[in-house]
Design an enzyme around this catalytic site. Structure first.
Site, mmCIF file in Angstrom:
data_model
loop_
_atom_site.group_PDB
_atom_site.id
_atom_site.type_symbol
_atom_site.label_atom_id
_atom_site.label_comp_id
_atom_site.label_asym_id
_atom_site.label_seq_id
_atom_site.Cartn_x
_atom_site.Cartn_y
_atom_site.Cartn_z
ATOM 1 N N LYS A 57 0.862 -1.183 0.000
ATOM 2 C CA LYS A 57 0.000 0.000 0.000
ATOM 3 C C LYS A 57 0.899 1.234 0.000
ATOM 4 O O LYS A 57 1.433 1.642 1.025
ATOM 5 C CB LYS A 57 -0.927 0.062 1.216
ATOM 6 C CG LYS A 57 -1.984 1.181 1.064
ATOM 7 C CD LYS A 57 -2.551 1.667 2.380
ATOM 8 C CE LYS A 57 -1.755 2.761 3.007
ATOM 9 N NZ LYS A 57 -1.737 4.051 2.232
ATOM 10 N N GLU A 90 9.595 1.766 10.907
ATOM 11 C CA GLU A 90 10.599 2.819 10.767
ATOM 12 C C GLU A 90 9.831 4.124 10.838
ATOM 13 O O GLU A 90 9.065 4.449 9.932
ATOM 14 C CB GLU A 90 11.369 2.658 9.452
ATOM 15 C CG GLU A 90 12.674 3.436 9.432
ATOM 16 C CD GLU A 90 12.496 4.823 8.866
ATOM 17 O OE1 GLU A 90 12.415 5.777 9.680
ATOM 18 O OE2 GLU A 90 12.415 4.969 7.646
ATOM 19 N N CYS A 102 13.213 11.363 7.442
ATOM 20 C CA CYS A 102 13.078 11.022 8.857
ATOM 21 C C CYS A 102 14.404 11.080 9.584
ATOM 22 O O CYS A 102 14.452 11.277 10.801
ATOM 23 C CB CYS A 102 12.449 9.642 9.003
ATOM 24 S SG CYS A 102 13.297 8.372 8.039
ATOM 25 N N GLU A 138 9.027 16.814 15.091
ATOM 26 C CA GLU A 138 9.574 16.576 13.760
ATOM 27 C C GLU A 138 8.915 17.543 12.775
ATOM 28 O O GLU A 138 7.713 17.487 12.535
ATOM 29 C CB GLU A 138 9.312 15.124 13.344
ATOM 30 C CG GLU A 138 10.012 14.726 12.064
ATOM 31 C CD GLU A 138 9.867 13.248 11.757
ATOM 32 O OE1 GLU A 138 10.803 12.678 11.175
ATOM 33 O OE2 GLU A 138 8.817 12.666 12.094
#
Length: 476
Positions: free
Chosen positions: A171, A246, A280, A380
């Site tokens: 997906k 992750e 990331c 973040e």
């Protein structure tokens, strides 16, 4: 780019959705739709899982040589479609074409090649005393990938899953789904057996949730935000399936006092801004000696001012837009919050860069005098925004670096390699880049704490898709 935008790839065929629900795919450089996709339903997802489950019985029994030849075919087909892939990535998530052609397309190819290299020599069997310990494919895998590095994440999941004999349902992110469609065409052309690889577009609430909770899925490999990763893990817990994640990061970049500051700061700022800050593992917190912060500010300001933001299709553009209006607004809010919390604005700031009145373009922004109590140092950002945090001594630098819920990556620079190595061991993160070193596709990628669990890339990522079986009394 793709001929199958309103279809899914299930059981070796392109098929229409059970019910057609369309979603516009937005070009972030224009804020306009350039194509549309079909959104999958629970029925579409179940159909894909059933195909993968059926195919697992035979594909899991294929020989090493058969899977080597299959991966070789996938790699060659991927190379032939690299131009289409670069165009898809640039249009859907805004990467400059130069970056899309090299880093984005190259990452996917690199992971496929790495899976092939590991497969050629990997020892699936070992004898311990009289027991045969064998490693077998974990089963049917749900692979849920993000929009920021689409082929990097598809390649590092599909490659090892295919290599060990798993079957799968991919997906892709619905924000950047076209590269996933192109990849599915590659898998079909490469001759992947029916049902081994399946792809359903859709959102996380529908397709993602169904995959993570489905009783016939044996493993979920998820890359995305920590918030979404928690939801995946909760959903998967009911069936006690393996979950590899992750997730987010807030990576410290510690510049030690004996480093070459001109080189280290320039490299660190550019790396933070790369891919419009949408990585990331981006080094978003630059830790520097307090006595040298003014020197750092001057270098960082210069690099930010020299960073060319523009149309991804113009060769001189160094960074393009961020991926969506949602991301743009989030980043603008965090910049405004940093100003309100009295961080020192060194470069950039709110709004679009001069001359760019349309598109989700963000000004390359640098804040100084930041401390870990500020929002900009803890959340973040996922945009081209750097925070400079001063430290008094190295013990305090370690404390600041580790004071985060994340632990994905980190960076340490010193003029003395032994000094850098010793400092790197004190950082609570899954990865440390020493003295500007890049990543290594053969080494494990992943993080501590809320940055996830499990490892991707190379042999370690390969083993995430394997179960371990002991056969006692195997030797008489």
């Amino acid at each position: 780019m793709s001929k199958h935008n309103l279809e899914f790839y299930i059981d070796g065929q392109w098929v229409a959705p059970a019910r057609l629900t369309k979603l516009d795919v937005i070009d972030p450089s224009t804020e306009e739709a350039f194509t549309e996709i079909a959104l999958g339903s629970v029925e579409d997802t179940d159909k894909a899982v059933a195909a993968a489950k059926k195919a697992f019985a035979s594909f899991s029994r294929t020989s090493r040589q058969e899977r080597i030849e299959l991966l070789e075919s996938v790699i060659e087909t991927y190379k032939k479609r690299s131009g289409d892939m670069a165009e898809a990535i640039s249009r859907e998530m805004g990467a400059p074409m130069t970056l899309a052609r090299t880093a984005h397309v190259g990452a996917g190819l690199g992971h496929l090649a790495q899976a092939l290299a590991v497969l050629r020599t990997y020892e699936f069997d070992e004898i311990i005393n009289k027991t045969m310990v064998t490693r077998e494919p974990v089963g049917v895998c749900a692979l849920i990938t993000p929009w920021n590095w689409p082929m990097n994440q598809v390649g590092c999941k599909v490659g090892p899953a295919l290599a060990v004999g798993c079957t799968m349902v991919l997906k892709p992110s619905e924000v950047a789904p076209v590269s996933g469609l192109v990849f599915s065409e590659i898998m079909h052309e490469a001759g992947v057996p029916a049902g081994v690889y399946n792809m359903v577009n859709g959102d996380g609430a529908t397709v993602g949730s169904r995959l993570s909770s489905h009783p016939d899925i044996d493993m979920v490999s998820f890359t995305g935000s920590t918030r979404a990763g928690i939801l995946v893990a909760k959903s998967a817990a009911e069936t006690v399936k393996r979950v590899a994640q992750e997730l987010g990061g807030k990576s410290p970049n510690i510049i030690l006092d004996d480093a070459d500051f001109s080189r280290a700061i320039t490299h660190g700022v550019k790396l933070c801004f790369n891919n419009s800050g949408q990585s990331c593992n981006a080094p978003t917190r630059m830790l520097v000696p307090r006595t040298r912060q003014d020197e750092v500010i001057d270098i960082a300001r210069r690099v930010a001012d020299e960073t060319v933001v523009g149309d991804p299709r113009v060769e001189t553009s160094m960074i393009g837009p961020v991926v969506s209006e949602i991301q743009f607004n989030k980043i603008q809010g965090l910049i405004e919050t940093a100003i309100q919390e009295k961080a020192k604005l060194v470069a950039g700031g709110p709004g679009r860069p001069p001359g760019l009145n349309k598109g989700y373009y963000v000004r390359p922004t640098v804040f100084a005098d930041v401390h870990n109590g500020m929002t900009i140092a803890r959340e973040e950002v996922f945009g081209p925004v750097l925070s400079i945090l001063p430290y008094e001594n190295e013990d305090q630098a370690v404390e600041i670096a580790n004071d985060t819920v994340y632990g994905l990556s980190s960076y340490v620079t010193s003029g003395n390699l032994d000094h850098a190595r010793a400092f790197a061991r004190r950082i609570r993160a899954g990865m440390v880049h020493i003295n500007g070193a890049g990543g290594d596709l053969a080494a494990p990628f992943g993080g501590y704490k809320q940055s996830g669990n499990g490892r991707e890339w190379g042999r370690y990522g390969f083993e995430d898709f394997l179960e371990v079986k002991s056969m006692f009394g195997y030797q008489g």
